[in-house]
Design a protein around this motif. Structure first.
Motif, PDB file in Angstrom:
ATOM      1  N   UNK A 122      72.743  33.615  30.446  1.00  0.00           N
ATOM      2  CA  UNK A 122      72.906  32.433  29.369  1.00  0.00           C
ATOM      3  C   UNK A 122      72.944  31.107  29.985  1.00  0.00           C
ATOM      4  N   UNK A 123      73.224  31.076  31.136  1.00  0.00           N
ATOM      5  CA  UNK A 123      73.534  29.599  31.972  1.00  0.00           C
ATOM      6  C   UNK A 123      72.564  28.574  31.686  1.00  0.00           C
ATOM      7  N   UNK A 124      71.230  28.878  31.752  1.00  0.00           N
ATOM      8  CA  UNK A 124      70.163  27.733  31.622  1.00  0.00           C
ATOM      9  C   UNK A 124      70.260  27.321  30.190  1.00  0.00           C
ATOM     10  N   UNK A 125      70.423  28.142  29.286  1.00  0.00           N
ATOM     11  CA  UNK A 125      70.624  28.099  27.898  1.00  0.00           C
ATOM     12  C   UNK A 125      71.724  27.003  27.551  1.00  0.00           C
ATOM     13  N   UNK A 148      68.341  29.151  20.225  1.00  0.00           N
ATOM     14  CA  UNK A 148      68.637  29.977  19.321  1.00  0.00           C
ATOM     15  C   UNK A 148      68.513  31.355  19.596  1.00  0.00           C
ATOM     16  N   UNK A 149      67.232  31.659  20.167  1.00  0.00           N
ATOM     17  CA  UNK A 149      66.756  33.124  20.724  1.00  0.00           C
ATOM     18  C   UNK A 149      67.752  33.635  21.813  1.00  0.00           C
ATOM     19  N   UNK A 152      70.789  34.669  19.751  1.00  0.00           N
ATOM     20  CA  UNK A 152      70.671  36.019  19.331  1.00  0.00           C
ATOM     21  C   UNK A 152      70.558  37.241  20.266  1.00  0.00           C
ATOM     22  N   UNK A 153      70.083  37.067  21.621  1.00  0.00           N
ATOM     23  CA  UNK A 153      70.035  38.082  22.460  1.00  0.00           C
ATOM     24  C   UNK A 153      71.531  38.352  22.674  1.00  0.00           C
ATOM     25  N   UNK A 154      72.351  37.340  23.000  1.00  0.00           N
ATOM     26  CA  UNK A 154      73.851  37.745  23.339  1.00  0.00           C
ATOM     27  C   UNK A 154      74.561  38.266  22.226  1.00  0.00           C
ATOM     28  N   UNK A 155      74.266  37.788  21.121  1.00  0.00           N
ATOM     29  CA  UNK A 155      74.808  38.858  20.020  1.00  0.00           C
ATOM     30  C   UNK A 155      74.501  40.295  20.072  1.00  0.00           C
ATOM     31  N   UNK A 156      73.218  40.395  20.473  1.00  0.00           N
ATOM     32  CA  UNK A 156      72.934  41.781  20.355  1.00  0.00           C
ATOM     33  C   UNK A 156      73.464  42.633  21.523  1.00  0.00           C
ATOM     34  N   UNK A 292      63.846  35.730  28.265  1.00  0.00           N
ATOM     35  CA  UNK A 292      62.810  35.003  27.968  1.00  0.00           C
ATOM     36  C   UNK A 292      63.056  33.720  27.472  1.00  0.00           C
ATOM     37  N   UNK A 293      64.167  33.495  26.708  1.00  0.00           N
ATOM     38  CA  UNK A 293      64.722  31.949  26.303  1.00  0.00           C
ATOM     39  C   UNK A 293      65.083  31.149  27.643  1.00  0.00           C
ATOM     40  N   UNK A 294      65.629  31.534  28.463  1.00  0.00           N
ATOM     41  CA  UNK A 294      65.893  30.972  29.716  1.00  0.00           C
ATOM     42  C   UNK A 294      64.797  30.585  30.435  1.00  0.00           C
TER      43      UNK A 294
END
Length: 315
Positions: A122-125, A148-149, A152-156, A292-294
């Motif tokens: 999640x760092x770059x996000x 946002x995506x 969502x990935x972290x919550x999953x 993918x989001x990063x």
């Protein structure tokens, strides 16, 4: 797992040298860096089960990092590159960076290695979010959607309330992500005047003062096997640092950075071989969203940072 914020290639390569463009070698080197970092965190996790305090692991890691920076400086621009006119900015970077490193080390002692690695992506996000808050940078719809995506990935991956990973470990990992992202902002500001080797040297040196004080309270004797694991933490950490720097000598960061995400594969394999535990299904669903989001954020920032092409007037 978050790799350390990477300096630009121009900051790591001596001005007198023009390294060849060798993308395949750079990619392979970056894969080695990801493997070494994963192995380092695995050793931190093993060491914690043998009574090694997390601050001991951080101390020996930083001590090795300092020993590594001096020959790198001499091999490049010389000892003069270590001079700085921004000591207080380096001090702030040390406090934030040391906090982030400690939280990251602690998260791997509290969580399964694959889950800790996935959350670290999640760092770059988060860094993009902080750039809006701290630097007032403009973020468009595309990157907001990627953020946002990623969330969502972290919550999953975490699945609040499910209990498949400890909540306190997840909170420590998320705190580590936030602080590490803050470090990347500070490094970006330092990079306006400082070379990367200067920043890394002063981080390693200054961090040893608070860590040395902490060692008076947490340092202890260990058996030979435990000292061997502590030595591996230092060796893998130093090898990863060298591999990261080397990869940037032979290819731009946009080429090598995607290789960092291979650490999830290494983490899954190490987790199975050492702890007989594969990542849970939720991790395999959530991690690709974070990755993918990063990657999209990095690609988007790289694309927007390129100077516009100048149109050629017909003659």
């Amino acid at each position: 797992m978050a790799l350390p914020p990477s300096p630009s290639a121009s900051e790591t390569v001596p001005r007198s040298e023009a390294p060849a463009h060798r993308p395949l070698f750079a990619i392979l080197t970056r894969l080695v860096a990801a493997l070494c970092l994963t192995a380092m965190f695995a050793c931190v996790k093993i060491a914690s089960t043998r009574g090694v305090h997390v601050l001991e692991s951080v101390f020996y890691r930083q001590l090795t990092g300092l020993a590594l920076m001096i020959p790198i400086a001499f091999a490049g621009a010389g000892i003069a590159v270590l001079k700085t006119s921004r000591p207080w900015t380096h001090a702030a970077r040390m406090v934030v960076g040391l906090t982030g490193m400690t939280l990251n080390f602690l998260s791997f002692t509290l969580l399964p290695i694959a889950e800790a690695t996935a959350i670290g992506f999640m760092v770059p996000i988060v860094a993009t979010l902080l750039s809006v808050i701290l630097l007032s940078e403009a973020v468009g719809l595309h990157r907001w959607a990627a953020i946002a995506l990623g969330l969502v990935g972290v919550v999953i991956v975490i699945q609040p309330g499910d209990g498949h990973i400890p909540l306190n470990g997840a909170l420590v990992a998320l705190a580590g992500v936030g602080v590490t992202a803050w470090v990347s902002i500070l490094i970006r500001k330092l990079g306006e005047t400082e070379k990367s080797v200067t920043t890394m040297f002063w981080f390693s040196l200054t961090s040893l003062f608070p860590l040395g004080i902490a060692m008076l309270f947490v340092g202890q004797a260990h058996d030979l096997g435990t000292w061997g694991i502590i030595a591996l933490i230092s060796v893998f950490g130093a090898a990863a640092q060298l591999a990261i720097t080397s990869s940037l000598r032979f290819a731009p960061i946009s080429v090598v950075l995607p290789m960092d995400y291979s650490s999830l594969i290494w983490a899954a394999l190490i987790g199975y071989l050492i702890w007989d535990r594969w990542p849970v299904q939720a991790t395999w669903f959530g991690a690709p969203l974070i990755i993918g989001s990063g990657l999209y954020i990095v690609w988007r920032e790289h694309r927007l940072s390129r100077p516009p092409r100048q149109s050629v007037q017909p003659t």
